[in-house]
Scaffold this motif. Sequence first.
Motif, mmCIF file in Angstrom:
data_model
loop_
_atom_site.group_PDB
_atom_site.id
_atom_site.type_symbol
_atom_site.label_atom_id
_atom_site.label_comp_id
_atom_site.label_asym_id
_atom_site.label_seq_id
_atom_site.Cartn_x
_atom_site.Cartn_y
_atom_site.Cartn_z
ATOM 1 N N VAL A 173 0.835 -1.202 0.000
ATOM 2 C CA VAL A 173 0.000 0.000 0.000
ATOM 3 C C VAL A 173 0.870 1.252 0.000
ATOM 4 C CG1 VAL A 173 -1.735 1.294 1.290
ATOM 5 C CG2 VAL A 173 -1.909 -1.189 1.128
ATOM 6 N N GLY A 174 1.913 1.243 0.832
ATOM 7 C CA GLY A 174 2.804 2.392 0.878
ATOM 8 C C GLY A 174 3.528 2.627 -0.429
ATOM 9 N N PHE A 175 4.043 1.566 -1.043
ATOM 10 C CA PHE A 175 4.743 1.721 -2.326
ATOM 11 C C PHE A 175 3.802 2.249 -3.409
ATOM 12 C CE2 PHE A 175 7.937 -1.513 -0.772
ATOM 13 C CZ PHE A 175 8.977 -0.606 -0.710
ATOM 14 N N TYR A 176 2.566 1.768 -3.402
ATOM 15 C CA TYR A 176 1.611 2.236 -4.410
ATOM 16 C C TYR A 176 1.273 3.708 -4.225
ATOM 17 C CZ TYR A 176 -2.624 2.519 -7.228
ATOM 18 O OH TYR A 176 -3.580 2.891 -8.147
ATOM 19 N N ARG A 177 1.310 4.179 -2.990
ATOM 20 C CA ARG A 177 0.950 5.561 -2.706
ATOM 21 C C ARG A 177 2.098 6.534 -2.952
ATOM 22 N NH1 ARG A 177 -3.638 7.603 -2.774
ATOM 23 N NH2 ARG A 177 -3.123 9.090 -1.125
ATOM 24 N N VAL A 189 2.796 -4.940 -4.404
ATOM 25 C CA VAL A 189 3.036 -6.212 -3.709
ATOM 26 C C VAL A 189 4.325 -6.852 -4.202
ATOM 27 C CG1 VAL A 189 2.146 -8.551 -3.346
ATOM 28 C CG2 VAL A 189 0.589 -6.602 -3.236
ATOM 29 N N TRP A 190 4.525 -6.812 -5.509
ATOM 30 C CA TRP A 190 5.748 -7.408 -6.077
ATOM 31 C C TRP A 190 6.995 -6.683 -5.577
ATOM 32 C CZ3 TRP A 190 7.817 -11.503 -7.917
ATOM 33 C CH2 TRP A 190 8.985 -11.448 -8.683
ATOM 34 N N LEU A 191 6.959 -5.349 -5.561
ATOM 35 C CA LEU A 191 8.103 -4.589 -5.078
ATOM 36 C C LEU A 191 8.339 -4.842 -3.594
ATOM 37 C CD1 LEU A 191 10.325 -2.505 -5.448
ATOM 38 C CD2 LEU A 191 8.627 -0.706 -5.102
ATOM 39 N N VAL A 205 12.027 -0.484 -9.018
ATOM 40 C CA VAL A 205 12.903 -0.062 -7.926
ATOM 41 C C VAL A 205 12.337 1.204 -7.298
ATOM 42 C CG1 VAL A 205 14.974 -1.080 -8.938
ATOM 43 C CG2 VAL A 205 14.346 1.258 -9.520
ATOM 44 N N PRO A 206 12.541 1.411 -6.009
ATOM 45 C CA PRO A 206 12.102 2.667 -5.377
ATOM 46 C C PRO A 206 12.978 3.828 -5.827
ATOM 47 C CG PRO A 206 13.273 1.280 -3.798
ATOM 48 C CD PRO A 206 13.106 0.466 -5.030
ATOM 49 N N THR A 207 12.358 4.929 -6.204
ATOM 50 C CA THR A 207 13.088 6.101 -6.688
ATOM 51 C C THR A 207 12.923 7.313 -5.777
ATOM 52 O OG1 THR A 207 11.179 6.697 -8.081
ATOM 53 C CG2 THR A 207 12.909 5.344 -9.089
ATOM 54 N N SER A 208 11.786 7.462 -5.125
ATOM 55 C CA SER A 208 11.577 8.612 -4.246
ATOM 56 C C SER A 208 12.221 8.370 -2.887
ATOM 57 C CB SER A 208 10.085 8.899 -4.078
ATOM 58 O OG SER A 208 9.439 7.806 -3.449
ATOM 59 N N ALA A 209 12.470 9.462 -2.160
ATOM 60 C CA ALA A 209 13.110 9.347 -0.844
ATOM 61 C C ALA A 209 12.226 8.575 0.135
ATOM 62 C CB ALA A 209 13.420 10.736 -0.304
ATOM 63 N N ALA A 210 10.918 8.847 0.122
ATOM 64 C CA ALA A 210 10.014 8.147 1.034
ATOM 65 C C ALA A 210 9.950 6.658 0.717
ATOM 66 C CB ALA A 210 8.617 8.768 0.957
#
Length: 289
Positions: A173-177, A189-191, A205-210
Motif C-alpha cells: 500500500v505504501g509503495f503504491y501511494r 506487492v511485487w516490489l 525499484v524505489p526512486t523517491s526518498a520516502a
Amino acid sequence: MATTVKRHSLPLDTVKARRSWIGFNTVPAGESRAARALGRTTAPWMAGIALLAMASFYLEDLQRSAALALWGPRIDGFILAAFALEMACMLALCRNHTRYLRANWLKLVIVASSGLVLWGARLHALPVAHLLHLIYIALVFAWLLGHVRAAFSRSVIPFATLLGVGAVLLAAVGFYRIEPTVHSYGQGVWLAFTTAATVGYGDIVPTSAAAKVLAALDVVVGYAVFSLITGGIAALFVGQAEKRARHALHSDVEALRDELRQWRIELTSRKPDGSTPEGLHSVQDDSRM
C-alpha cells in the motif's frame, strides 16, 4: 500431624487483565460475568470487521472504478455501525464506563476514522481519515498476531508467516501511494516482496526518498521474518531429538521409582527387632551366594 498447604491462585479477572498494550477487545478486571462473556463472543467478530477497512481503503483510495469505489463508504458505514452497537452493549454491561473506554481506546480510533471517511469530504479531513485507517489496521493486525503467536507458542513458523504476509501487504500500500514507478497495487506487492526477500530483480525499484525509507524498513522486517522461519525449521529438528531424550529420561525416572518402591516395601516389612521375614531372608541369602 499432616498439614495441608493451600495454594492461592490469582483470580481469573487478574489473569485476564494482563493483556497487550493495544486497547482492543479488552474487558477490565472486576467487570460482570455477562460483560466478560459478551467480550469473548464478539472479540473474533470485531477483529474481522475491523480488518474490513483494508477492503474499504482499497475501494476508496486505490480503485479507479467509480462503481466499485461506492462500496468503500458502505463498508465504512457498516464498520461504524457494528462498533458503535458493540460498544453500546458493552457499556451497558460494564460497571465502570471510563475504565472500559480507556482499555479499548483502539475501538474509539476505529469509530472516529470510519466517521471521518463518511463525512471527511465535507470536513476536508480525508487524508487524516486514511492515515487513521492505516494505523488501526496495523494495530489490529498486531493484536491478531499476538493471539496467533500465543496459539502457536511451540512453533514460530505460522506466526512468522502471518507477520511476513501482513508486512508485505501493508508495504505494498505504501509503495503504491508514494512510489511514482508503481502503477498498481499488484506492482506494489511485487516490489514489497522482492525488497523484503532481498532479491532485487531490478524491474521495479524505489526512486523517491520516502519509498527508499519504506524499502529499508521492508528489508529489516524481511530479514527478521526469514530468520524466524529458518530458526523455526531448525527448532523442529532439534525438538525431535529433545523429545526422544525426554522420553528416555522419563523411562529412567520410572525405573528408579519402581526400584525405590521395592526398597520401601522391604523396609516396611522388617520386624520390630530388626530382622526380616523368612521370605526376605531367603532372597537375601540367594543374592549373597
